[in-house]
Design an enzyme around this catalytic site. Structure first.
Site, short mmCIF file in Angstrom:
data_model
loop_
_atom_site.label_atom_id
_atom_site.label_comp_id
_atom_site.label_asym_id
_atom_site.label_seq_id
_atom_site.Cartn_x
_atom_site.Cartn_y
_atom_site.Cartn_z
CE LYS A 196 -4.42 -1.88 1.28
NZ LYS A 196 -5.42 -2.16 2.30
NE ARG A 238 -7.82 -8.23 0.36
CZ ARG A 238 -7.38 -7.48 -0.63
NH1 ARG A 238 -6.35 -6.68 -0.47
NH2 ARG A 238 -7.97 -7.53 -1.81
#
Ligand code: HH2
Length: 254
Positions: A196, A238
Site C-alpha cells: 500500500k 491479506r
C-alpha cells in the site's frame, strides 16, 4: 489470505489476472505458496477507482471462485449482495466486505464475514480523512458492526482496520501501532497493508528519495508490517506476496 484481483485496474496487479485462465493459475500458485484463503475480487477499491456494474463483476469472479473453491477456502471481496450470494453459491465461504454492511447476507447464507473500516467511499476517501482519535473511532465502529452481525447470527466475524481506506499515513501508522486495541476485543483481526501507498511514502521519507517507492519495491515494507501485525496479535494478513508472508508468519509463530 492471498489477494486475487480479477480486475483491469487494481493498484498493484491490475490487468495481470483479468482473464479466467491467468486468474485461476495465480490462485493455484498462491495455494502452492501456502495461502489459507484466496480472496477473489472483481472491483477495485483503490482511491478513485471506477465502479463496476453487477453483471460485469459477476462475470469476472464467478468462474474463478468455482475453479478454486474445491482446493482452498475462497473469500469474495465485494460490497454487492448479489455478488456475495452468487460467489457463495459457487463455493466461497467468507464475505470480505470493505463496506462493513453485508452481515445480513452472511447471516442468511451461513458464511463468515469480514467487517472492514472505511471512512467515506473509494471515490473520495483520500481527499481529507479526519478523525478525533482514529484508533478509538475505528475500534468502536468495528465493535458495533461485529455485534450487529453476531446478533443476526453470523458465527465467524473478522474485524479489519482498513489500512488506506480514508486514512492518512499517520492514521495508518496509529492503527498499526495500537492494533492490540482491536485484538483485545477478542475477535479475530485481519490486516491488509500489502504494497500500500503508505509503505511507499514511509520508505521515501527514510531514503530521502524524491518519489514514493513504487509498488513493485514494497515487498520488504509489506513483510515488515505483516510481522508487526502478527506480533501484536493479528490472526491473518491479506497479501499479494503469499510465500514471503507465510514464511514470516511461521517465524513469528515459532
Ligand atoms: N484492501 C484492499 C481491498 N480489499 N479487504 C480487506 N479486508 N482489507 C484490506 O485492507 C483491503 C481489502 C485494497 O487492495 P487491493 O485489493 O490490492 O487493490 P484494489 O482495491 O485496487 O483491487
Amino acid at each position: 489470505m492471498g489477494v486475487l484481483n480479477v480486475t483491469p485496474d487494481s493498484f498493484s496487479d491490475g490487468g495481470r489476472y483479468a482473464d479466467l485462465e491467468s486468474a485461476v493459475a495465480r490462485g493455484r500458485e498462491m495455494i502452492a505458496e501456502g495461502a489459507d484463503i484466496v480472496d477473489v475480487g472483481g472491483e477495485s477499491s483503490r482511491p478513485g477507482a471506477r465502479l463496476v456494474d453487477e453483471a460485469e463483476e459477476l462475470r469476472r469472479v464467478l468462474g474463478v471462485v468455482e475453479a478454486l473453491a474445491g482446493d482452498v477456502r475462497v473469500s469474495i471481496d465485494t460490497v454487492k449482495p448479489a455478488v456475495a450470494r452468487a460467489a457463495v453459491a459457487a463455493g466461497a465461504t467468507l464475505v470480505n466486505d470493505v463496506s462493513a454492511s453485508l452481515w445480513p447476507v452472511a447471516a442468511e447464507l451461513g458464511v463468515g464475514w469480514v467487517a472492514m473500516h472505511m471512512q467515506g467511499t473509494p471515490a473520495t476517501m483520500q481527499q481529507a480523512p479526519t478523525y478525533g482519535d482514529v484508533v478509538e473511532e475505528v475500534a468502536a465502529f468495528l465493535a458495533e458492526r461485529a455485534a450487529q452481525a453476531e446478533a443476526a447470527g453470523v458465527s465467524e466475524v473478522w474485524i479489519d482496520p482498513g489500512i488506506g481506506f480514508g486514512k492518512t499515513s499517520a492514521h495508518n501508522l496509529s492503527l498499526l501501532r495500537h492494533l492490540d486495541r482491536l485484538v483485545e476485543s477478542g475477535r479475530p483481526v485481519l490486516v491488509g497493508t500489502s504494497r500500500k501507498w503508505f509503505l511507499g511514502e514511509l520508505l521515501t521519507a527514510s531514503d530521502g528519495a524524491a518519489e514514493p517507492v513504487p509498488v513493485e519495491d514494497r515487498l520488504e515494507g509489506s513483510v515488515a508490517s505483516a510481522v508487526w501485525s502478527f506480533a501484536l496479535g493479528a490472526r491473518m494478513v491479506r497479501v499479494h506476496d503469499v510465500l514471503a508472508a507465510v514464511q514470516a508468519a511461521k517465524v513469528v509463530a515459532a
